[in-house]
Design an enzyme around this catalytic site. Structure first.
Site, short mmCIF file in Angstrom:
data_model
loop_
_atom_site.label_atom_id
_atom_site.label_comp_id
_atom_site.label_asym_id
_atom_site.label_seq_id
_atom_site.Cartn_x
_atom_site.Cartn_y
_atom_site.Cartn_z
N CYS A 334 -10.80 -12.96 -3.79
CA CYS A 334 -9.95 -12.01 -3.08
C CYS A 334 -10.79 -11.20 -2.13
O CYS A 334 -11.94 -10.92 -2.42
CB CYS A 334 -9.29 -11.05 -4.07
SG CYS A 334 -8.53 -11.89 -5.44
N GLU A 368 -10.82 -18.88 -1.92
CA GLU A 368 -9.79 -19.37 -2.82
C GLU A 368 -8.43 -19.26 -2.13
O GLU A 368 -8.14 -18.28 -1.46
CB GLU A 368 -9.82 -18.55 -4.11
CG GLU A 368 -9.02 -19.13 -5.23
CD GLU A 368 -9.37 -18.50 -6.57
OE1 GLU A 368 -8.45 -18.31 -7.38
OE2 GLU A 368 -10.56 -18.19 -6.79
#
Length: 478
Positions: A334, A368
């Site tokens: 993140c 990701e």
């Protein structure tokens, strides 16, 4: 006769603070509340980002074009009794494989003491996730449920920076199958579709949250939520904050400072050793991230917090998290630049730092998926500039055209090969000529790159990085 506007109704709503004062986009009513003397309506503007959702007064509703929600179609069930199904197929969502049923807690558990049993709130249904098409990053029709590995869901917040101007998609963005990160775009829970915090005071900044974040429910009715800018503890009043500051000894994020140049520092924080800070960081980040679901198992993650230093201490600018062990070569889980620091180059600095860590580790990395819309723009811009830097520095070899392979670009930059290829295709640099692929740099591409690099003043200096990778496969290091 007055017509009642109820949840689910759609009608044009006047958007204020716009250049065109007469803009009336179609909006959906998500909630209705009564205050002394009038009603207020919480609206979501269709085809607009959720950060623009707001409470509006009745005078901003165009009642002439009111659309009531469609009634659910009745269908027979196996025992002959009537059943119901959603009238709109886009409301049908499924959980991502590997993400079992999870209930977001109404209050973050305190470290260690409450870590074994997470409280749940029955009014919040399970978070659900729409499987996304890996080919082009766009949501398609729901995919069937797939069995996945059972695992606690960590608090991941995939993030954003608003520096770049790229608008193309094309990066695979299907949710990963290990369950460490789940998309949160399409669940149909009204509570989590509505902003629940009006204002956050963080140091010298007051932030207007964009999205829902699961802070304790009793704090959501406050006009301002106060946060200690050093430990990120949340408090209900200015008086509580002032009392806390007399006892809080932190003047920088907990953990090790692994980079400093000028006023910019990076701190590495272990999600296991500093659970409370890590959980509070994720709660703050969720206010500005719509496409991730937040959970509280921070043990498998490292957090890299970027700060600006002045005489009062190290002030948080942004952060990224990464898994201690990633089988898919993810170097970022993140990433977020806080709104007061956006559009100033800090987003690309965070991305560049993540790749510098990958270089020290001797690996190639990739963020990701899924990325947020703004996160995708920032990564696309960073990859483009980084790869063009390499290509423009190539020198002719004995009068011949310079040559370089995809693998070589990947090794130099630590950008994963798939991201290198997708970026070259996005820039339209790959051409097939006389039986071989060649990269062609047009004058427009070169001039655009040079202009962009002149504006990019903030860069990571590898000499200022003091980072020793750990082998997290040895469980003792957890």
């Amino acid at each position: 006769m007055a017509v009642d506007v109820v949840e689910g109704c759609r009608l044009p709503v006047l958007r204020k603070n716009q250049e065109n004062e007469d803009e009336w986009p179609l909006a959906e009513i998500l909630s209705v509340k009564e205050i002394p003397g009038r009603k207020l309506y919480y609206v979501h503007y269709i085809d607009f980002n959720k950060r623009l959702d707001e409470w509006v007064t009745p005078d901003r509703l165009d009642m002439k074009k009111l659309q009531f929600p469609k009634k659910e179609a009745k269908t027979p069930t196996k025992n002959g009794l009537p059943g119901s199904r959603p009238s709109s197929p886009e409301r049908e969502v499924v959980r991502a494989a590997g993400a079992g049923p999870q209930h977001p807690p109404s209050r973050p558990p305190q470290p260690q003491a409450q870590q074994k049993s997470l409280p749940t709130k029955t009014s919040l249904p399970d978070f659900q996730v729409l499987q996304q098409q890996a080919q082009n990053g766009t949501a398609r029709r729901p995919m069937p449920n797939q069995p996945g590995r059972k695992r606690k869901q960590p608090p991941n917040c995939g993030g954003t920076d608003e520096d770049s101007q790229d608008s193309s998609d094309g990066i695979p963005s299907a949710p990963r199958m290990t369950g460490s990160l789940v998309s949160d775009r399409s669940h149909d829970d009204i509570v989590t579709r509505m902003k629940n915090i009006d204002c956050i005071e963080l140091g010298r900044h007051r932030l207007k949250p964009w999205y829902f974040s699961p802070y304790p429910q009793e704090l959501t009715t406050l006009p301002i939520l106060y946060l200690c800018e050093f430990c990120l503890k949340y408090l209900k009043s200015l008086k509580c904050l002032q009392r806390h500051l007399t006892k809080c000894n932190l003047r920088h994020p907990p953990g090790n400072e692994i980079y400093r140049k000028g006023t910019i520092s990076f701190f590495e924080i272990d999600g296991r050793k500093n659970k409370t800070y890590s959980q509070n960081l994720c709660l703050l980040a969720k206010c500005f991230l719509d496409h991730k679901t937040l959970y509280y198992d921070t043990d498998p993650f490292l957090f890299y917090v970027m700060t600006e230093y002045d005489s009062k201490g190290f002030h948080i600018v942004g952060y990224f998290s990464k898994e201690k062990e990633s089988t898919e070569d993810y170097n970022v889980a993140c990433i977020l630049t806080l709104p007061p620091y956006q559009r100033r180059g800090y987003g690309k600095l965070l991305i560049e730092f993540s790749y510098e860590l990958s270089k020290v580790e001797g690996k190639t990395g990739t963020p990701e998926k899924p990325l947020s819309d703004l996160g995708l723009l920032s990564y696309r811009s960073y990859w483009s500039q980084t790869i063009l830097e390499i290509l423009m520095d190539l020198k002719p070899d004995n009068g011949e055209r310079p040559q370089i392979t995809i693998n070589e670009i990947s090794e130099i930059t630590s950008v994963k090969k798939e991201d290198v290829i997708s970026t070259l295709q996005y820039l339209n640099l790959i051409n097939y000529y006389k039986g071989q692929y060649i990269l062609t740099l047009s004058e427009d591409i070169v001039e655009g790159h040079e202009r962009a690099m002149q504006k990019r003043h903030l860069r990571i200096d590898p000499k200022c990085l003091h980072f020793t990778p750990k082998d997290w496969s040895k469980r003792g290091k957890w």
